[in-house]
Design a protein around this motif. Structure first.
Motif: not given
Length: 122
Positions: A79-100
């Motif tokens: 579960a720990f590694a899955d959560a880290v992978s989900a954060v990295a996956g969201a980042w690389s998919a551009g889910a955080f595309a904003d000024a921050v």
């Protein structure tokens, strides 16, 4: 740069510790590499582990919502590694595309999306 509530270290430093833990390293090794006290690092890892399933679910939804044909991360070693992978996956998919996100790393942007990652109580 983004600091978490009641944390002296930047989100990037804590995120680096989480990535190392997901890669199989222990708290002592991580603390030595980051130059942080072992008890501090253990606290970060413990709090993240307590919320790992919620973090994985939240960032997987962000990942899926980010693109036309998103590729969710493959199951990791727990579960720990899955959560880290989900954060990295969201980042690389551009889910955080904003000024921050434009000026922040993945962990700063993630912390700004879901402040519960930095809370002290479970």
């Amino acid at each position: 740069m983004f600091a978490l509530v009641r944390r002296v270290d930047l989100a990037e430093v804590i995120g680096a510790a989480l990535v190392e833990k997901a890669s199989g390293h222990g708290a002592r090794t991580i603390a030595a590499r980051l130059g942080r006290p072992v008890d501090t690092v253990r606290g970060w890892l413990r709090r993240f582990a307590l919320r790992a399933e919620h973090i994985r679910a939240y960032f997987t939804v962000l990942l899926v919502d980010a693109g036309v044909d998103p590729v969710p991360p493959a199951a990791a070693a727990g579960a720990f590694a899955d959560a880290v992978s989900a954060v990295a996956g969201a980042w690389s998919a551009g889910a955080f595309a904003d000024a921050v996100s434009a000026v922040a790393g993945a962990w700063s942007a993630a912390a700004s999306r879901w402040p519960l990652v930095g809370e002290v109580s479970p």
